[in-house]
Structure formats: C-alpha cells, structure tokens
Design a protein around this motif. Structure first.
Motif, PDB file in Angstrom:
ATOM      1  N   LYS A  39      74.648 -43.810 -38.163  1.00 16.13           N
ATOM      2  CA  LYS A  39      75.250 -44.634 -39.196  1.00 16.13           C
ATOM      3  C   LYS A  39      74.570 -45.665 -39.538  1.00 16.13           C
ATOM      4  CE  LYS A  39      78.076 -47.472 -37.287  1.00 16.13           C
ATOM      5  NZ  LYS A  39      78.684 -48.853 -36.824  1.00 16.13           N
ATOM      6  N   THR A  43      72.462 -41.397 -42.819  1.00 14.92           N
ATOM      7  CA  THR A  43      72.594 -40.072 -43.018  1.00 14.92           C
ATOM      8  C   THR A  43      74.088 -39.552 -43.644  1.00 14.92           C
ATOM      9  OG1 THR A  43      73.286 -39.683 -40.799  1.00 14.92           O
ATOM     10  CG2 THR A  43      71.099 -39.546 -40.957  1.00 14.92           C
ATOM     11  N   GLU A  44      74.006 -38.358 -44.070  1.00 12.53           N
ATOM     12  CA  GLU A  44      75.300 -38.091 -44.492  1.00 12.53           C
ATOM     13  C   GLU A  44      76.525 -38.107 -43.449  1.00 12.53           C
ATOM     14  OE1 GLU A  44      76.821 -37.374 -47.522  1.00 12.53           O
ATOM     15  OE2 GLU A  44      75.000 -38.375 -48.229  1.00 12.53           O
ATOM     16  N   MET A  45      75.957 -37.463 -42.317  1.00 12.24           N
ATOM     17  CA  MET A  45      76.893 -37.310 -41.202  1.00 12.24           C
ATOM     18  C   MET A  45      77.307 -39.058 -40.764  1.00 12.24           C
ATOM     19  SD  MET A  45      77.033 -37.668 -37.774  1.00 12.24           S
ATOM     20  CE  MET A  45      75.679 -37.269 -36.825  1.00 12.24           C
ATOM     21  N   LYS A  47      77.473 -41.553 -42.602  1.00 17.39           N
ATOM     22  CA  LYS A  47      78.458 -42.054 -43.432  1.00 17.39           C
ATOM     23  C   LYS A  47      79.941 -41.499 -43.237  1.00 17.39           C
ATOM     24  CE  LYS A  47      75.212 -42.532 -47.290  1.00 17.39           C
ATOM     25  NZ  LYS A  47      74.688 -41.917 -48.220  1.00 17.39           N
ATOM     26  N   LYS A  48      79.929 -40.360 -43.013  1.00 13.74           N
ATOM     27  CA  LYS A  48      81.294 -39.801 -42.721  1.00 13.74           C
ATOM     28  C   LYS A  48      81.982 -40.329 -41.568  1.00 13.74           C
ATOM     29  CE  LYS A  48      81.613 -35.223 -41.937  1.00 13.74           C
ATOM     30  NZ  LYS A  48      81.244 -33.670 -42.228  1.00 13.74           N
ATOM     31  N   VAL A  49      81.364 -40.711 -40.237  1.00 18.19           N
ATOM     32  CA  VAL A  49      81.728 -41.226 -39.124  1.00 18.19           C
ATOM     33  C   VAL A  49      82.113 -42.529 -39.109  1.00 18.19           C
ATOM     34  CG1 VAL A  49      80.808 -39.139 -37.930  1.00 18.19           C
ATOM     35  CG2 VAL A  49      79.796 -41.130 -37.762  1.00 18.19           C
ATOM     36  N   ASP A  51      83.643 -44.837 -40.714  1.00 18.76           N
ATOM     37  CA  ASP A  51      85.030 -45.164 -40.689  1.00 18.76           C
ATOM     38  C   ASP A  51      86.011 -44.893 -39.543  1.00 18.76           C
ATOM     39  OD1 ASP A  51      84.827 -46.515 -43.046  1.00 18.76           O
ATOM     40  OD2 ASP A  51      85.833 -45.179 -44.253  1.00 18.76           O
ATOM     41  N   VAL A  59      85.350 -38.824 -33.203  1.00 18.86           N
ATOM     42  CA  VAL A  59      84.926 -37.928 -34.166  1.00 18.86           C
ATOM     43  C   VAL A  59      85.324 -36.757 -33.929  1.00 18.86           C
ATOM     44  CG1 VAL A  59      83.095 -39.754 -34.991  1.00 18.86           C
ATOM     45  CG2 VAL A  59      82.384 -37.775 -33.697  1.00 18.86           C
ATOM     46  N   THR A  60      84.836 -35.549 -34.919  1.00 19.89           N
ATOM     47  CA  THR A  60      85.466 -34.384 -34.573  1.00 19.89           C
ATOM     48  C   THR A  60      84.122 -33.658 -33.353  1.00 19.89           C
ATOM     49  OG1 THR A  60      83.699 -33.289 -36.346  1.00 19.89           O
ATOM     50  CG2 THR A  60      85.976 -33.933 -36.899  1.00 19.89           C
ATOM     51  N   ILE A  63      81.124 -32.147 -34.442  1.00 18.39           N
ATOM     52  CA  ILE A  63      79.781 -33.195 -34.792  1.00 18.39           C
ATOM     53  C   ILE A  63      79.153 -33.468 -33.403  1.00 18.39           C
ATOM     54  CG2 ILE A  63      79.207 -35.472 -35.442  1.00 18.39           C
ATOM     55  CD1 ILE A  63      81.222 -35.270 -37.792  1.00 18.39           C
TER      56      ILE A  63
END
Ligand code: AMP
Length: 214
Positions: A39, A43-45, A47-49, A51, A59-60, A63
């Motif tokens: 975070k 990284t893209e990941m 940004k995804k996690v 929130d 998180v999933t 991941i």
C-alpha cells in the motif's frame, strides 16, 4: 521449525514474532506488514487493498496466499513464523499444501489468548518504530523519554491507520467470524497450543519458549 501465531488483533503476535526473530533466527511472515508495504509503495495490489484494510475487512485469500507462496521460496533460516496468516480455513488449507510442496512441516500453532477489553486498550495505545517495526504502547511500553527506539535508535514512530475503535470493531468481527474457527481446526489436527497473552511481554515470551522447547 515453522509456527503460526494465532490470535485476535492486538494479542501481541507481532511483538512476540520480533522476539522469536531475535532469539531463534526465525523469519517473520506478517501478511499485514506485506500488505501495508504494498500500500505504501503504491503497487496496483496495494491500491486495491487499501480501502479493504482501512475498513478492517479481510483482503482476498488469493492475494495473501500469493504473498506467502513467494516468501516460502526464499531463505528459510531458523524457520517461519506465520503472523496474521492464515486467517480463514481456505488459507489454512493452502498453507498446509504450500508447506508440503516445500518439504516443510508445521510444528506448532500457538494461540495467544486475551480478552476483548484488553485488545481495545492495547490497540488504541499502539505505535511502532518506523525504522525497525518495534512495537510500543503508551501505557505498558512507552516510547523512551529521549524519543529514541530502544532497538534501532530510530526517532520516527507511526500509528496504524486502522488502529482506531471503528476499524477495530470490524477487525474483531472478522476475527470471530472467519479466523477463530482455526482454533478448532488446529486443535482437531493435534497442533494447537494455547498461551495466556495477557501477561507481561517477557512472561508471554517465556510461555512461548516453553511450548517450542517441549
Ligand atoms: P494485521 O497487521 O495482521 O492486523 O493486518 C492488517 C490488515 O491486513 C487486516 O485487517 C486485513 O485487512 C489485512 N490482512 C492481513 N493479513 C491477512 C490475511 N491473512 N487475510 C486477509 N486479510 C489480511
């Protein structure tokens, strides 16, 4: 020796993992730390996690299992300490499989028992050294008066964005719904050991050492 530290947020898993890294040359694998790093570095990941983590949700599985898979292929030193992983039954099954693939075993699952009121107090008073991750607590282990970390001498300290009462409620809910079934899971496998996580840091450390030296 590979072990899991299991317990709700604020149980002291990170603190005790640091002790084991120092005392036994083990490697701490904290999925929470890995996700925070992703975070912070944007990284893209990451940004995804962001929130999901801020809300206190999990998180999933995909991941976090991916993160652990990568680390298990590296240096093993004195063994791995899984800190904050697994958190779901699917993650526990995946870990068993990953360890098997590497020819490794899971040697102990240490449940750190604490009560919920102590957790709220611990978490809202918690800060860490930005340099080495040493954990401090405003009440039980304050940052030294000279403002320097006892471990690395660093002078910058951080509080986690999700260490507030609102996110903590959700993190506890996730723990009781999705992670606490792992206590029964590992008990049934004959791997569960429980220690009282409410004592002084050194007492908890000694209780964990007693389990590992059995
Ligand atoms: P922690 O530092 O272990 O308290 O983790 C902080 C946050 O990262 C959690 O509240 C979750 O959002 C996420 N997280 C860490 N580990 C996991 C995991 N094994 N499975 C799912 N989410 C995780």
């Amino acid at each position: 020796m590979n072990i899991i530290l299991l317990g709700p947020p604020g149980a002291g898993k990170g603190t005790q993992a640091h002790n084991l890294v120092d005392a036994r040359d083990m490697i701490q694998l904290s999925t929470g730390d890995m996700l925070r790093e992703a975070k912070d570095s944007g990284t893209e990941m990451g940004k995804k996690v962001a929130d999901v983590m801020a809300r206190g949700d999990l998180v999933t599985d995909e991941i976090v299992i991916g993160l652990i898979r990568e680390k298990l292929q590296g240096d093993k030193k004195g063994g791995f300490i899984f800190d904050g992983f697994p958190r779901t039954l699917a993650q526990a099954d995946a870990l068993a499989e990953l360890l098997h693939e590497q020819g490794e075993t899971l040697d102990a699952v240490i449940e750190m028992q604490v009560d919920d009121t102590a957790l709220v107090q611990r978490i809202t008073a918690r800060s860490t050294c930005a340099g080495c991750g040493e954990v401090y607590n405003d009440i039980t282990k304050p940052i030294p008066a000279d403002g320097k970390c006892t471990k690395c001498g660093g002078t910058e300290f951080k509080r986690r964005a999700d260490d507030n009462e609102e996110s903590l409620k959700q993190r506890l809910m996730e723990y009781y719904k999705k992670t606490s079934p792992l206590i029964g899971y590992y008990y049934a496998k004959g791997q569960l050991e429980s220690v009282n996580g409410l004592g002084e840091i050194d007492d908890v450390k000694a209780a964990i050492a007693a389990v590992l030296d059995k």
